[in-house]
Design a protein around this motif. Sequence first.
Motif, PDB file in Angstrom:
ATOM      1  N   VAL A  77       0.857  -1.174   0.000  1.00 56.33           N
ATOM      2  CA  VAL A  77       0.000   0.000   0.000  1.00 56.33           C
ATOM      3  C   VAL A  77       0.897   1.228   0.000  1.00 56.33           C
ATOM      4  N   LYS A  78       0.445   2.265  -0.699  1.00 51.96           N
ATOM      5  CA  LYS A  78       1.177   3.540  -0.746  1.00 51.96           C
ATOM      6  C   LYS A  78       0.295   4.620  -0.151  1.00 51.96           C
ATOM      7  N   LEU A  79       0.958   5.615   0.435  1.00 51.28           N
ATOM      8  CA  LEU A  79       0.246   6.692   1.113  1.00 51.28           C
ATOM      9  C   LEU A  79       0.957   8.007   0.822  1.00 51.28           C
ATOM     10  N   ARG A  80       0.190   9.017   0.435  1.00 53.17           N
ATOM     11  CA  ARG A  80       0.727  10.371   0.249  1.00 53.17           C
ATOM     12  C   ARG A  80       0.071  11.253   1.305  1.00 53.17           C
ATOM     13  N   PRO A  81       0.815  11.603   2.384  1.00 49.74           N
ATOM     14  CA  PRO A  81       0.215  12.424   3.438  1.00 49.74           C
ATOM     15  C   PRO A  81      -0.041  13.851   2.962  1.00 49.74           C
ATOM     16  N   VAL A  82      -1.168  14.394   3.375  1.00 44.37           N
ATOM     17  CA  VAL A  82      -1.539  15.775   3.043  1.00 44.37           C
ATOM     18  C   VAL A  82      -1.971  16.455   4.335  1.00 44.37           C
ATOM     19  N   ARG A  83      -1.398  17.640   4.593  1.00 43.74           N
ATOM     20  CA  ARG A  83      -1.730  18.406   5.790  1.00 43.74           C
ATOM     21  C   ARG A  83      -2.953  19.268   5.521  1.00 43.74           C
ATOM     22  N   LYS A  84      -3.824  19.348   6.507  1.00 46.79           N
ATOM     23  CA  LYS A  84      -5.021  20.189   6.403  1.00 46.79           C
ATOM     24  C   LYS A  84      -4.613  21.659   6.455  1.00 46.79           C
ATOM     25  N   GLY A  85      -5.340  22.493   5.789  1.00 44.54           N
ATOM     26  CA  GLY A  85      -5.068  23.932   5.810  1.00 44.54           C
ATOM     27  C   GLY A  85      -4.254  24.346   4.608  1.00 44.54           C
ATOM     28  N   ASP A  86      -2.921  24.144   4.675  1.00 43.91           N
ATOM     29  CA  ASP A  86      -2.071  24.573   3.558  1.00 43.91           C
ATOM     30  C   ASP A  86      -1.924  23.497   2.478  1.00 43.91           C
ATOM     31  N   LEU A  87      -2.510  22.304   2.693  1.00 40.84           N
ATOM     32  CA  LEU A  87      -2.498  21.196   1.734  1.00 40.84           C
ATOM     33  C   LEU A  87      -1.092  20.740   1.351  1.00 40.84           C
ATOM     34  N   GLU A  88      -0.139  20.983   2.231  1.00 42.04           N
ATOM     35  CA  GLU A  88       1.237  20.543   1.998  1.00 42.04           C
ATOM     36  C   GLU A  88       1.271  19.018   1.918  1.00 42.04           C
ATOM     37  N   GLN A  89       1.928  18.500   0.862  1.00 41.65           N
ATOM     38  CA  GLN A  89       2.040  17.060   0.682  1.00 41.65           C
ATOM     39  C   GLN A  89       3.383  16.567   1.214  1.00 41.65           C
ATOM     40  N   GLY A  90       3.344  15.458   1.918  1.00 46.34           N
ATOM     41  CA  GLY A  90       4.565  14.834   2.402  1.00 46.34           C
ATOM     42  C   GLY A  90       5.080  13.816   1.399  1.00 46.34           C
ATOM     43  N   GLU A  91       6.164  13.152   1.762  1.00 44.27           N
ATOM     44  CA  GLU A  91       6.737  12.133   0.902  1.00 44.27           C
ATOM     45  C   GLU A  91       5.836  10.903   0.865  1.00 44.27           C
ATOM     46  N   ILE A  92       5.764  10.276  -0.301  1.00 48.15           N
ATOM     47  CA  ILE A  92       4.974   9.050  -0.443  1.00 48.15           C
ATOM     48  C   ILE A  92       5.657   7.936   0.345  1.00 48.15           C
ATOM     49  N   ALA A  93       4.867   7.250   1.148  1.00 42.33           N
ATOM     50  CA  ALA A  93       5.367   6.113   1.927  1.00 42.33           C
ATOM     51  C   ALA A  93       4.847   4.828   1.294  1.00 42.33           C
ATOM     52  N   THR A  94       5.664   3.769   1.340  1.00 43.28           N
ATOM     53  CA  THR A  94       5.272   2.458   0.822  1.00 43.28           C
ATOM     54  C   THR A  94       5.452   1.430   1.925  1.00 43.28           C
ATOM     55  N   SER A  95       4.438   0.596   2.109  1.00 45.26           N
ATOM     56  CA  SER A  95       4.509  -0.443   3.135  1.00 45.26           C
ATOM     57  C   SER A  95       5.440  -1.565   2.694  1.00 45.26           C
ATOM     58  N   LYS A  96       5.778  -2.423   3.632  1.00 49.65           N
ATOM     59  CA  LYS A  96       6.428  -3.691   3.300  1.00 49.65           C
ATOM     60  C   LYS A  96       5.379  -4.555   2.609  1.00 49.65           C
ATOM     61  N   ALA A  97       5.835  -5.532   1.861  1.00 49.91           N
ATOM     62  CA  ALA A  97       4.907  -6.438   1.181  1.00 49.91           C
ATOM     63  C   ALA A  97       4.145  -7.280   2.204  1.00 49.91           C
ATOM     64  N   SER A  98       2.904  -7.564   1.873  1.00 53.37           N
ATOM     65  CA  SER A  98       2.097  -8.452   2.705  1.00 53.37           C
ATOM     66  C   SER A  98       2.623  -9.876   2.563  1.00 53.37           C
ATOM     67  N   GLU A  99       2.063 -10.761   3.337  1.00 56.93           N
ATOM     68  CA  GLU A  99       2.310 -12.183   3.119  1.00 56.93           C
ATOM     69  C   GLU A  99       1.654 -12.557   1.790  1.00 56.93           C
ATOM     70  N   GLU A 100       2.041 -13.690   1.229  1.00 55.29           N
ATOM     71  CA  GLU A 100       1.428 -14.145  -0.014  1.00 55.29           C
ATOM     72  C   GLU A 100      -0.040 -14.471   0.233  1.00 55.29           C
ATOM     73  N   VAL A 101      -0.888 -14.055  -0.694  1.00 57.52           N
ATOM     74  CA  VAL A 101      -2.329 -14.303  -0.574  1.00 57.52           C
ATOM     75  C   VAL A 101      -2.602 -15.776  -0.886  1.00 57.52           C
ATOM     76  N   LEU A 102      -3.291 -16.439   0.027  1.00 55.53           N
ATOM     77  CA  LEU A 102      -3.628 -17.851  -0.115  1.00 55.53           C
ATOM     78  C   LEU A 102      -5.031 -18.003  -0.670  1.00 55.53           C
ATOM     79  N   ASP A 103      -5.280 -19.174  -1.280  1.00 56.23           N
ATOM     80  CA  ASP A 103      -6.608 -19.455  -1.815  1.00 56.23           C
ATOM     81  C   ASP A 103      -7.591 -19.773  -0.692  1.00 56.23           C
ATOM     82  N   THR A 104      -7.111 -20.474   0.324  1.00 58.86           N
ATOM     83  CA  THR A 104      -7.945 -20.819   1.480  1.00 58.86           C
ATOM     84  C   THR A 104      -7.137 -20.547   2.737  1.00 58.86           C
ATOM     85  N   PRO A 105      -7.807 -20.312   3.841  1.00 56.29           N
ATOM     86  CA  PRO A 105      -7.071 -20.055   5.087  1.00 56.29           C
ATOM     87  C   PRO A 105      -6.200 -21.244   5.470  1.00 56.29           C
TER      88      PRO A 105
END
Length: 139
Positions: A77-105
């Motif tokens: 997942v990626k996130l671009r933080p934005v501050r309220k008021g002046d709408l200043e944008q921060g640096e885009i952050a990227t999460s670590k990868a999730s575990e592999e998606v399985l077909d069944t639990p």
Amino acid sequence: NLRIEGECVRGGELIAKYTYLGGREGATECWWLRIRDGKRQTLTAPKPIPVSGDATDIVDPRRLVLSDADVGCTLKVKLRPVRKGDLEQGEIATSKASEEVLDTPTPKPPQPSSPPLPLLPAPGASPSTQEAPSSGALI
């Protein structure tokens, strides 16, 4: 501190979790990527997170329901933080990868069984003369 929480299984739901720093949060944007065989694919376009901050809204971009196409992949997942008021944008952050998606639990390991309860003597009988029924049933 951007991270992914949830069950990585087809039909499961993932939620992007983070802590906003730097004033009051504005229209911070969030989007998801699928990774298969080392290749990234953008799943969702950047969309603003509801200002309430509550991830219960069904259209909240922090939420992703996993489909058949996600099985065998990992997600980020990626996130671009934005501050309220002046709408200043921060640096885009990227999460670590999730575990592999399985077909069944993944099945949970069996829980150890409880030890059998001791038989109690019948009223008026002494413990040394009480015998357990031969069928193993409790009386």
